[in-house]
Design a protein around this motif. Structure first.
Motif, PDB file in Angstrom:
ATOM      1  N   ASP A 300      -2.972 -11.116   9.157  1.00  0.00           N
ATOM      2  CA  ASP A 300      -2.579  -9.714   9.057  1.00  0.00           C
ATOM      3  C   ASP A 300      -2.401  -9.323   7.593  1.00  0.00           C
ATOM      4  O   ASP A 300      -2.015 -10.145   6.753  1.00  0.00           O
ATOM      5  CB  ASP A 300      -1.250  -9.461   9.775  1.00  0.00           C
ATOM      6  N   ASP A 301      -2.643  -8.056   7.308  1.00  0.00           N
ATOM      7  CA  ASP A 301      -2.331  -7.546   5.975  1.00  0.00           C
ATOM      8  C   ASP A 301      -0.842  -7.208   5.922  1.00  0.00           C
ATOM      9  O   ASP A 301      -0.225  -6.900   6.939  1.00  0.00           O
ATOM     10  CB  ASP A 301      -3.165  -6.307   5.671  1.00  0.00           C
ATOM     11  N   PHE A 302      -0.283  -7.268   4.731  1.00  0.00           N
ATOM     12  CA  PHE A 302       1.128  -6.972   4.578  1.00  0.00           C
ATOM     13  C   PHE A 302       1.364  -5.469   4.516  1.00  0.00           C
ATOM     14  O   PHE A 302       0.612  -4.731   3.863  1.00  0.00           O
ATOM     15  CB  PHE A 302       1.687  -7.624   3.312  1.00  0.00           C
ATOM     16  N   GLY A 303       2.427  -5.009   5.160  1.00  0.00           N
ATOM     17  CA  GLY A 303       2.865  -3.631   5.058  1.00  0.00           C
ATOM     18  C   GLY A 303       3.972  -3.512   4.026  1.00  0.00           C
ATOM     19  O   GLY A 303       4.398  -4.500   3.411  1.00  0.00           O
ATOM     20  N   SER A 304       4.477  -2.299   3.857  1.00  0.00           N
ATOM     21  CA  SER A 304       5.502  -2.051   2.849  1.00  0.00           C
ATOM     22  C   SER A 304       6.754  -2.915   3.046  1.00  0.00           C
ATOM     23  O   SER A 304       7.264  -3.483   2.070  1.00  0.00           O
ATOM     24  CB  SER A 304       5.886  -0.572   2.844  1.00  0.00           C
ATOM     25  N   PRO A 305       7.292  -3.048   4.271  1.00  0.00           N
ATOM     26  CA  PRO A 305       8.490  -3.885   4.435  1.00  0.00           C
ATOM     27  C   PRO A 305       8.240  -5.341   4.051  1.00  0.00           C
ATOM     28  O   PRO A 305       9.125  -5.997   3.477  1.00  0.00           O
ATOM     29  CB  PRO A 305       8.817  -3.757   5.927  1.00  0.00           C
ATOM     30  N   HIS A 306       7.035  -5.846   4.346  1.00  0.00           N
ATOM     31  CA  HIS A 306       6.720  -7.237   4.009  1.00  0.00           C
ATOM     32  C   HIS A 306       6.659  -7.419   2.491  1.00  0.00           C
ATOM     33  O   HIS A 306       7.245  -8.359   1.943  1.00  0.00           O
ATOM     34  CB  HIS A 306       5.384  -7.644   4.636  1.00  0.00           C
ATOM     35  N   GLU A 307       5.941  -6.512   1.815  1.00  0.00           N
ATOM     36  CA  GLU A 307       5.827  -6.613   0.362  1.00  0.00           C
ATOM     37  C   GLU A 307       7.192  -6.479  -0.304  1.00  0.00           C
ATOM     38  O   GLU A 307       7.490  -7.186  -1.270  1.00  0.00           O
ATOM     39  CB  GLU A 307       4.878  -5.539  -0.169  1.00  0.00           C
ATOM     40  N   TYR A 353       8.510  -1.285  -4.816  1.00  0.00           N
ATOM     41  CA  TYR A 353       7.429  -0.374  -5.199  1.00  0.00           C
ATOM     42  C   TYR A 353       6.049  -0.836  -4.748  1.00  0.00           C
ATOM     43  O   TYR A 353       5.069  -0.108  -4.901  1.00  0.00           O
ATOM     44  CB  TYR A 353       7.461  -0.140  -6.714  1.00  0.00           C
ATOM     45  N   GLY A 354       5.951  -2.048  -4.225  1.00  0.00           N
ATOM     46  CA  GLY A 354       4.698  -2.476  -3.628  1.00  0.00           C
ATOM     47  C   GLY A 354       3.641  -2.917  -4.628  1.00  0.00           C
ATOM     48  O   GLY A 354       3.920  -3.177  -5.805  1.00  0.00           O
ATOM     49  N   GLU A 355       2.415  -2.985  -4.133  1.00  0.00           N
ATOM     50  CA  GLU A 355       1.294  -3.474  -4.941  1.00  0.00           C
ATOM     51  C   GLU A 355       0.973  -2.513  -6.083  1.00  0.00           C
ATOM     52  O   GLU A 355       0.781  -1.328  -5.872  1.00  0.00           O
ATOM     53  CB  GLU A 355       0.053  -3.620  -4.052  1.00  0.00           C
ATOM     54  N   ILE A 356       0.901  -3.057  -7.297  1.00  0.00           N
ATOM     55  CA  ILE A 356       0.470  -2.248  -8.429  1.00  0.00           C
ATOM     56  C   ILE A 356      -0.864  -2.728  -8.993  1.00  0.00           C
ATOM     57  O   ILE A 356      -1.537  -1.976  -9.698  1.00  0.00           O
ATOM     58  CB  ILE A 356       1.522  -2.206  -9.559  1.00  0.00           C
TER      59      ILE A 356
END
Length: 432
Positions: A300-307, A353-356
Protein backbone atom coordinates in the motif's frame (compact mmCIF):
# COMPACT_ATOMS: atom_id res chain seq x y z
CA UNK A 1 14.83 64.73 -0.11
CA UNK A 2 15.82 61.13 -0.79
CA UNK A 3 13.12 58.49 -1.21
CA UNK A 4 14.01 55.16 0.38
CA UNK A 5 12.32 51.86 1.15
CA UNK A 6 11.59 50.75 4.71
CA UNK A 7 14.21 48.02 4.63
CA UNK A 8 16.82 50.68 3.81
CA UNK A 9 16.00 52.64 6.98
CA UNK A 10 19.02 51.29 8.86
CA UNK A 11 21.29 53.13 6.42
CA UNK A 12 19.61 56.51 7.00
CA UNK A 13 19.38 56.94 10.77
CA UNK A 14 19.13 60.62 11.62
CA UNK A 15 18.29 61.62 8.05
CA UNK A 16 15.08 63.18 6.73
CA UNK A 17 13.71 60.93 4.00
CA UNK A 18 10.53 60.13 2.07
CA UNK A 19 8.85 56.72 1.85
CA UNK A 20 5.91 55.61 -0.31
CA UNK A 21 3.80 53.32 1.84
CA UNK A 22 0.39 51.99 2.78
CA UNK A 23 -1.24 52.28 6.20
CA UNK A 24 -1.50 48.74 7.53
CA UNK A 25 -2.92 49.82 10.86
CA UNK A 26 -2.94 52.79 13.22
CA UNK A 27 -3.63 53.79 16.80
CA UNK A 28 -3.49 57.04 18.71
CA UNK A 29 -2.70 57.99 22.27
CA UNK A 30 -3.67 61.51 23.17
CA UNK A 31 -1.51 63.79 21.08
CA UNK A 32 0.54 61.04 19.38
CA UNK A 33 -0.55 58.89 16.41
CA UNK A 34 1.22 55.63 15.60
CA UNK A 35 1.05 54.51 11.96
CA UNK A 36 1.93 50.92 11.06
CA UNK A 37 3.42 51.35 7.59
CA UNK A 38 4.31 48.87 4.87
CA UNK A 39 5.89 49.43 1.47
CA UNK A 40 6.46 45.90 0.17
CA UNK A 41 10.00 45.66 1.53
CA UNK A 42 9.12 45.64 5.25
CA UNK A 43 6.87 47.02 7.97
CA UNK A 44 7.71 49.68 10.53
CA UNK A 45 6.15 52.41 12.63
CA UNK A 46 5.68 56.07 11.85
CA UNK A 47 5.19 58.31 14.88
CA UNK A 48 3.22 61.54 14.41
CA UNK A 49 3.43 64.05 17.30
CA UNK A 50 0.78 66.77 17.25
CA UNK A 51 3.00 69.45 18.78
CA UNK A 52 5.60 68.92 16.04
CA UNK A 53 3.35 68.74 12.95
CA UNK A 54 0.44 70.98 13.85
CA UNK A 55 -3.25 70.23 14.30
CA UNK A 56 -4.18 69.88 10.60
CA UNK A 57 -1.43 67.38 9.80
CA UNK A 58 -2.10 65.48 13.02
CA UNK A 59 -5.82 65.16 12.27
CA UNK A 60 -4.99 63.97 8.74
CA UNK A 61 -2.66 61.29 10.08
CA UNK A 62 -5.08 60.30 12.84
CA UNK A 63 -7.92 59.86 10.33
CA UNK A 64 -6.10 57.70 7.78
CA UNK A 65 -8.00 54.54 6.86
CA UNK A 66 -6.46 51.10 6.59
CA UNK A 67 -4.65 50.60 3.24
CA UNK A 68 -4.65 54.28 2.30
CA UNK A 69 -1.51 54.91 0.23
CA UNK A 70 0.64 57.83 1.35
CA UNK A 71 3.94 59.59 0.93
CA UNK A 72 5.36 60.00 4.41
CA UNK A 73 8.32 62.24 5.23
CA UNK A 74 10.34 62.38 8.39
CA UNK A 75 13.48 61.41 10.29
CA UNK A 76 14.61 57.80 10.69
CA UNK A 77 15.27 56.82 14.32
CA UNK A 78 16.53 53.67 15.99
CA UNK A 79 13.82 51.81 17.91
CA UNK A 80 15.13 49.18 20.29
CA UNK A 81 11.59 48.20 21.34
CA UNK A 82 10.67 46.75 17.94
CA UNK A 83 12.02 43.63 16.28
CA UNK A 84 12.63 45.66 13.12
CA UNK A 85 14.80 48.11 15.03
CA UNK A 86 13.87 51.42 13.35
CA UNK A 87 10.97 53.83 13.03
CA UNK A 88 10.21 57.23 11.52
CA UNK A 89 9.39 60.46 13.35
CA UNK A 90 6.89 61.81 10.84
CA UNK A 91 6.91 65.48 9.82
CA UNK A 92 4.55 65.33 6.84
CA UNK A 93 1.94 63.02 5.34
CA UNK A 94 0.59 63.28 1.79
CA UNK A 95 -2.35 61.09 0.77
CA UNK A 96 -1.89 59.40 -2.62
CA UNK A 97 -4.88 57.05 -2.75
CA UNK A 98 -7.83 56.85 -0.37
CA UNK A 99 -9.08 53.51 0.98
CA UNK A 100 -12.60 52.95 2.26
CA UNK A 101 -14.08 49.88 3.99
CA UNK A 102 -11.07 47.62 3.44
CA UNK A 103 -12.51 44.08 3.89
CA UNK A 104 -9.58 42.42 5.68
CA UNK A 105 -9.48 44.05 9.10
CA UNK A 106 -7.07 43.26 11.96
CA UNK A 107 -9.65 40.84 13.42
CA UNK A 108 -9.53 37.08 12.77
CA UNK A 109 -10.84 35.89 9.38
CA UNK A 110 -11.51 32.36 8.13
CA UNK A 111 -9.43 30.69 5.42
CA UNK A 112 -12.26 30.69 2.87
CA UNK A 113 -12.88 34.41 3.34
CA UNK A 114 -9.19 35.14 2.93
CA UNK A 115 -9.00 32.90 -0.15
CA UNK A 116 -11.87 34.85 -1.70
CA UNK A 117 -9.87 38.02 -1.09
CA UNK A 118 -6.45 36.63 -2.01
CA UNK A 119 -5.69 39.67 -4.17
CA UNK A 120 -5.85 41.74 -0.96
CA UNK A 121 -4.67 39.07 1.51
CA UNK A 122 -1.22 39.34 -0.07
CA UNK A 123 -0.86 42.66 1.75
CA UNK A 124 -0.99 41.13 5.23
CA UNK A 125 2.12 40.82 7.41
CA UNK A 126 1.88 37.02 7.51
CA UNK A 127 1.57 36.70 3.75
CA UNK A 128 4.40 39.19 3.36
CA UNK A 129 6.62 37.04 5.58
CA UNK A 130 5.70 33.85 3.69
CA UNK A 131 6.46 35.45 0.32
CA UNK A 132 9.81 36.73 1.61
CA UNK A 133 10.74 33.21 2.68
CA UNK A 134 9.45 31.78 -0.60
CA UNK A 135 11.60 34.27 -2.49
CA UNK A 136 14.65 33.33 -0.40
CA UNK A 137 14.08 29.62 -1.12
CA UNK A 138 13.88 30.36 -4.85
CA UNK A 139 17.08 32.41 -4.74
CA UNK A 140 18.83 29.76 -2.63
CA UNK A 141 17.81 27.07 -5.14
CA UNK A 142 19.62 28.86 -7.95
CA UNK A 143 22.66 29.47 -5.77
CA UNK A 144 22.88 25.84 -4.62
CA UNK A 145 22.63 24.25 -8.04
CA UNK A 146 24.82 26.78 -9.81
CA UNK A 147 27.50 26.45 -7.12
CA UNK A 148 27.37 22.67 -7.54
CA UNK A 149 27.87 22.64 -11.30
CA UNK A 150 24.28 22.29 -12.50
CA UNK A 151 22.84 24.10 -15.52
CA UNK A 152 19.19 25.16 -15.65
CA UNK A 153 17.13 23.70 -18.49
CA UNK A 154 13.49 24.60 -19.13
CA UNK A 155 11.32 21.64 -20.18
CA UNK A 156 8.07 22.23 -22.10
CA UNK A 157 4.85 23.00 -20.25
CA UNK A 158 2.73 21.50 -23.05
CA UNK A 159 3.73 17.86 -23.50
CA UNK A 160 2.64 14.84 -25.51
CA UNK A 161 3.14 12.21 -22.82
CA UNK A 162 2.97 11.47 -19.12
CA UNK A 163 5.81 11.05 -16.66
CA UNK A 164 3.58 9.34 -14.11
CA UNK A 165 -0.17 8.67 -13.86
CA UNK A 166 -1.93 9.44 -17.14
CA UNK A 167 -5.24 9.99 -15.28
CA UNK A 168 -3.76 13.12 -13.66
CA UNK A 169 -3.08 14.94 -16.93
CA UNK A 170 -4.84 18.13 -17.99
CA UNK A 171 -5.86 17.56 -21.58
CA UNK A 172 -5.75 20.27 -24.23
CA UNK A 173 -5.25 20.45 -27.98
CA UNK A 174 -2.13 21.55 -29.78
CA UNK A 175 -3.58 22.40 -33.19
CA UNK A 176 -4.66 18.95 -34.45
CA UNK A 177 -2.78 16.93 -31.81
CA UNK A 178 -3.54 15.97 -28.22
CA UNK A 179 -1.41 17.76 -25.66
CA UNK A 180 -1.26 17.91 -21.87
CA UNK A 181 -0.14 20.36 -19.21
CA UNK A 182 3.11 19.09 -17.75
CA UNK A 183 2.93 16.99 -14.59
CA UNK A 184 6.73 16.81 -14.42
CA UNK A 185 9.74 17.90 -16.44
CA UNK A 186 11.69 14.82 -15.41
CA UNK A 187 11.77 12.86 -18.66
CA UNK A 188 13.07 15.90 -20.53
CA UNK A 189 15.62 16.53 -17.80
CA UNK A 190 16.96 13.02 -18.33
CA UNK A 191 17.62 13.95 -21.95
CA UNK A 192 19.31 17.15 -20.80
CA UNK A 193 21.46 15.26 -18.29
CA UNK A 194 22.82 13.13 -21.13
CA UNK A 195 23.98 16.38 -22.74
CA UNK A 196 25.14 18.42 -19.74
CA UNK A 197 25.76 15.94 -16.92
CA UNK A 198 24.01 17.81 -14.09
CA UNK A 199 20.87 19.83 -14.80
CA UNK A 200 17.83 21.21 -13.01
CA UNK A 201 14.49 22.67 -13.97
CA UNK A 202 12.25 25.03 -12.05
CA UNK A 203 8.77 25.53 -13.37
CA UNK A 204 5.01 25.02 -13.05
CA UNK A 205 3.47 21.56 -12.99
CA UNK A 206 -0.14 20.41 -12.90
CA UNK A 207 -2.26 17.56 -11.56
CA UNK A 208 -5.79 17.04 -12.90
CA UNK A 209 -7.07 15.88 -9.53
CA UNK A 210 -9.15 18.00 -7.18
CA UNK A 211 -7.29 19.04 -4.07
CA UNK A 212 -8.61 16.96 -1.18
CA UNK A 213 -6.27 17.93 1.65
CA UNK A 214 -4.36 20.94 2.90
CA UNK A 215 -1.19 19.35 1.47
CA UNK A 216 -2.17 19.18 -2.19
CA UNK A 217 -2.45 21.62 -5.06
CA UNK A 218 -3.52 21.28 -8.66
CA UNK A 219 -0.95 23.82 -9.85
CA UNK A 220 2.44 24.09 -8.16
CA UNK A 221 6.12 24.72 -8.85
CA UNK A 222 8.70 21.95 -8.97
CA UNK A 223 12.47 21.92 -8.75
CA UNK A 224 13.72 18.84 -10.63
CA UNK A 225 17.45 18.06 -10.78
CA UNK A 226 18.79 15.17 -12.86
CA UNK A 227 22.34 13.85 -12.55
CA UNK A 228 24.33 11.62 -14.91
CA UNK A 229 26.83 9.11 -13.53
CA UNK A 230 25.08 9.17 -10.16
CA UNK A 231 23.41 6.35 -8.23
CA UNK A 232 20.56 6.66 -5.75
CA UNK A 233 22.76 6.83 -2.63
CA UNK A 234 24.72 9.72 -4.12
CA UNK A 235 21.46 11.44 -5.07
CA UNK A 236 20.24 11.19 -1.47
CA UNK A 237 23.32 13.10 -0.34
CA UNK A 238 22.54 15.89 -2.81
CA UNK A 239 18.93 15.97 -1.65
CA UNK A 240 19.71 16.37 2.04
CA UNK A 241 22.44 18.92 1.34
CA UNK A 242 19.99 20.93 -0.77
CA UNK A 243 17.21 20.94 1.83
CA UNK A 244 19.62 21.80 4.66
CA UNK A 245 20.98 24.63 2.51
CA UNK A 246 17.48 26.03 1.94
CA UNK A 247 16.68 25.99 5.66
CA UNK A 248 20.01 27.61 6.56
CA UNK A 249 19.53 30.39 4.02
CA UNK A 250 16.11 31.17 5.48
CA UNK A 251 17.60 31.22 8.98
CA UNK A 252 20.38 33.54 7.81
CA UNK A 253 18.31 35.96 5.72
CA UNK A 254 14.69 35.86 6.91
CA UNK A 255 14.95 36.37 10.67
CA UNK A 256 12.20 38.98 10.85
CA UNK A 257 9.85 36.97 8.60
CA UNK A 258 10.29 33.91 10.83
CA UNK A 259 9.52 36.11 13.85
CA UNK A 260 6.30 37.37 12.23
CA UNK A 261 5.25 33.75 11.62
CA UNK A 262 6.26 32.81 15.18
CA UNK A 263 8.38 29.99 13.73
CA UNK A 264 10.51 27.96 16.14
CA UNK A 265 14.01 28.86 14.96
CA UNK A 266 15.73 26.30 17.19
CA UNK A 267 13.62 23.58 15.60
CA UNK A 268 14.61 24.75 12.12
CA UNK A 269 18.28 24.62 13.11
CA UNK A 270 17.92 20.86 13.70
CA UNK A 271 16.90 20.47 10.08
CA UNK A 272 20.33 21.66 8.92
CA UNK A 273 22.15 18.85 10.72
CA UNK A 274 23.23 16.07 8.35
CA UNK A 275 22.82 13.27 7.57
CA UNK A 276 19.05 12.86 7.64
CA UNK A 277 17.79 9.50 8.96
CA UNK A 278 16.72 6.72 6.61
CA UNK A 279 14.16 3.93 6.96
CA UNK A 280 13.17 1.31 4.40
CA UNK A 281 9.58 0.97 3.22
CA UNK A 282 9.58 -2.55 4.70
CA UNK A 283 10.58 -1.28 8.13
CA UNK A 284 8.19 1.64 7.91
CA UNK A 285 5.26 -0.76 7.40
CA UNK A 286 6.40 -2.79 10.41
CA UNK A 287 6.74 0.40 12.49
CA UNK A 288 3.21 1.45 11.60
CA UNK A 289 1.65 -1.95 12.30
CA UNK A 290 3.46 -2.21 15.64
CA UNK A 291 1.91 1.12 16.60
CA UNK A 292 -1.69 0.28 15.88
CA UNK A 293 -2.10 1.17 12.19
CA UNK A 294 -4.34 -1.62 10.98
CA UNK A 295 -5.14 0.10 7.68
CA UNK A 296 -1.75 -0.50 6.08
CA UNK A 297 -0.36 -3.62 4.40
CA UNK A 298 2.83 -4.20 2.47
CA UNK A 299 2.23 -2.89 -1.05
CA UNK A 300 0.00 0.00 0.00
CA UNK A 301 1.03 3.60 -0.48
CA UNK A 302 1.30 5.72 2.63
CA UNK A 303 -1.36 8.31 3.43
CA UNK A 304 -0.96 11.49 5.45
CA UNK A 305 -1.47 9.83 8.89
CA UNK A 306 1.16 7.20 8.06
CA UNK A 307 3.73 9.74 6.87
CA UNK A 308 3.07 11.94 9.89
CA UNK A 309 3.66 9.07 12.32
CA UNK A 310 6.82 7.91 10.56
CA UNK A 311 8.19 11.47 10.59
CA UNK A 312 7.31 11.87 14.28
CA UNK A 313 9.63 8.96 15.05
CA UNK A 314 12.57 11.17 14.03
CA UNK A 315 13.54 14.78 14.77
CA UNK A 316 14.63 15.64 11.23
CA UNK A 317 13.39 15.05 7.69
CA UNK A 318 13.51 11.30 7.03
CA UNK A 319 14.02 9.29 3.84
CA UNK A 320 11.70 6.32 3.24
CA UNK A 321 13.59 4.01 0.89
CA UNK A 322 12.68 1.43 -1.74
CA UNK A 323 8.91 1.44 -2.27
CA UNK A 324 7.09 -1.43 -4.01
CA UNK A 325 7.47 -1.36 -7.77
CA UNK A 326 3.71 -1.65 -8.30
CA UNK A 327 2.97 1.76 -6.78
CA UNK A 328 5.78 3.70 -8.44
CA UNK A 329 6.25 5.07 -12.01
CA UNK A 330 7.58 2.98 -14.88
CA UNK A 331 10.99 4.66 -15.14
CA UNK A 332 12.37 3.66 -11.72
CA UNK A 333 15.19 1.12 -11.55
CA UNK A 334 14.43 -2.12 -9.68
CA UNK A 335 16.49 -2.96 -6.62
CA UNK A 336 19.46 -5.14 -7.66
CA UNK A 337 18.71 -7.80 -5.02
CA UNK A 338 14.90 -8.01 -5.34
CA UNK A 339 12.42 -7.43 -8.10
CA UNK A 340 9.47 -6.22 -6.01
CA UNK A 341 10.89 -2.84 -4.96
CA UNK A 342 12.63 0.01 -6.76
CA UNK A 343 15.60 2.25 -5.96
CA UNK A 344 13.67 5.29 -4.84
CA UNK A 345 13.08 7.46 -1.80
CA UNK A 346 10.62 10.01 -0.49
CA UNK A 347 11.83 12.66 1.93
CA UNK A 348 9.17 13.22 4.60
CA UNK A 349 9.22 16.54 6.43
CA UNK A 350 8.76 16.66 10.20
CA UNK A 351 5.78 18.20 11.99
CA UNK A 352 3.18 16.51 9.79
CA UNK A 353 4.01 18.23 6.49
CA UNK A 354 4.44 15.04 4.50
CA UNK A 355 6.53 14.32 1.42
CA UNK A 356 8.60 17.23 0.14
CA UNK A 357 10.90 15.27 -2.20
CA UNK A 358 10.41 12.21 -4.35
CA UNK A 359 13.29 10.73 -6.31
CA UNK A 360 14.83 7.59 -7.74
CA UNK A 361 17.56 6.03 -9.79
CA UNK A 362 16.32 5.62 -13.38
CA UNK A 363 16.11 2.41 -15.39
CA UNK A 364 18.87 2.40 -18.02
CA UNK A 365 18.29 -0.98 -19.69
CA UNK A 366 16.49 -0.47 -23.03
CA UNK A 367 14.61 -3.76 -23.01
CA UNK A 368 13.47 -3.46 -19.38
CA UNK A 369 12.31 0.11 -19.89
CA UNK A 370 10.48 -0.82 -23.09
CA UNK A 371 8.71 -3.64 -21.26
CA UNK A 372 7.78 -1.32 -18.37
CA UNK A 373 6.24 1.17 -20.79
CA UNK A 374 4.08 -1.60 -22.23
CA UNK A 375 3.05 -2.88 -18.77
CA UNK A 376 1.90 0.61 -17.79
CA UNK A 377 -0.30 0.73 -20.89
CA UNK A 378 1.60 3.61 -22.45
CA UNK A 379 2.01 4.09 -26.19
CA UNK A 380 5.58 3.14 -27.09
CA UNK A 381 5.69 5.56 -30.01
CA UNK A 382 5.14 8.46 -27.59
CA UNK A 383 8.26 7.42 -25.68
CA UNK A 384 10.54 6.52 -28.59
CA UNK A 385 12.70 9.59 -27.91
CA UNK A 386 12.94 8.59 -24.24
CA UNK A 387 14.04 5.07 -25.21
CA UNK A 388 16.69 6.64 -27.46
CA UNK A 389 18.47 7.84 -24.33
CA UNK A 390 19.13 4.16 -23.52
CA UNK A 391 20.51 3.48 -27.02
CA UNK A 392 23.09 6.21 -27.41
CA UNK A 393 25.56 6.21 -24.57
CA UNK A 394 23.34 5.56 -21.57
CA UNK A 395 24.80 5.95 -18.07
CA UNK A 396 23.54 5.40 -14.53
CA UNK A 397 21.59 8.48 -13.54
CA UNK A 398 19.29 9.67 -10.76
CA UNK A 399 17.06 12.61 -10.02
CA UNK A 400 14.41 14.00 -7.76
CA UNK A 401 11.68 16.61 -7.52
CA UNK A 402 10.94 19.06 -4.71
CA UNK A 403 7.56 20.75 -4.53
CA UNK A 404 8.17 24.41 -3.78
CA UNK A 405 4.85 25.24 -2.11
CA UNK A 406 4.94 22.30 0.30
CA UNK A 407 8.56 23.07 1.21
CA UNK A 408 7.63 26.71 1.84
CA UNK A 409 4.67 25.64 3.98
CA UNK A 410 6.92 23.38 6.07
CA UNK A 411 9.76 25.88 6.56
CA UNK A 412 7.29 28.66 7.39
CA UNK A 413 5.34 26.40 9.75
CA UNK A 414 2.00 27.48 8.27
CA UNK A 415 -1.12 25.38 8.59
CA UNK A 416 -2.38 25.48 5.01
CA UNK A 417 -0.36 25.00 1.81
CA UNK A 418 -2.56 27.54 0.00
CA UNK A 419 -1.05 30.26 2.16
CA UNK A 420 2.24 29.65 0.37
CA UNK A 421 1.17 30.50 -3.18
CA UNK A 422 0.60 34.02 -4.54
CA UNK A 423 -2.66 33.22 -6.35
CA UNK A 424 -4.79 30.01 -6.35
CA UNK A 425 -5.35 29.91 -10.08
CA UNK A 426 -6.18 26.25 -10.40
CA UNK A 427 -7.29 25.02 -7.00
CA UNK A 428 -11.02 24.35 -7.07
CA UNK A 429 -11.91 27.19 -9.39
CA UNK A 430 -10.27 29.52 -11.86
CA UNK A 431 -9.07 32.66 -10.13
CA UNK A 432 -8.87 35.87 -12.20
Amino acid sequence: MKRITINEAKHHVGETVEIGAWVANKRSSGKIAFLQLRDGSAYFQGVVVKSEVGDDMFQLAKGLNQETSILVRGVIQEDSRSKFGYEMTVTEVEVVGESQDYPITPKEHGTEFLMDHRHLWLRSSKQHAIMQIRNEIILATYVFFNDNGFIKIDPPILTANAAEDTTELFHTEYFDQDAFLSQSGQLYMEAAAMAFGKVFSFGPTFRAEKSKTRRHLIEFWMIEPEMAFMDQDQSLEVQEQYVAFLVQRVLDNCEHALHVLDRDVELLKKYTELPFPRISYDDAVVLLKENGFEDIEWGDDFGSPHETFIASSFDKPVFILNYPKAIKPFYMKPHPDRDDVVLCADMIAPEGYGEIIGGSEREVDFDKLQEAIKKFGLAEEDYSWYLDLRKYGTVPHSGFGLGLERAVTWICGTEHIRESIPFPRLLNRIYP
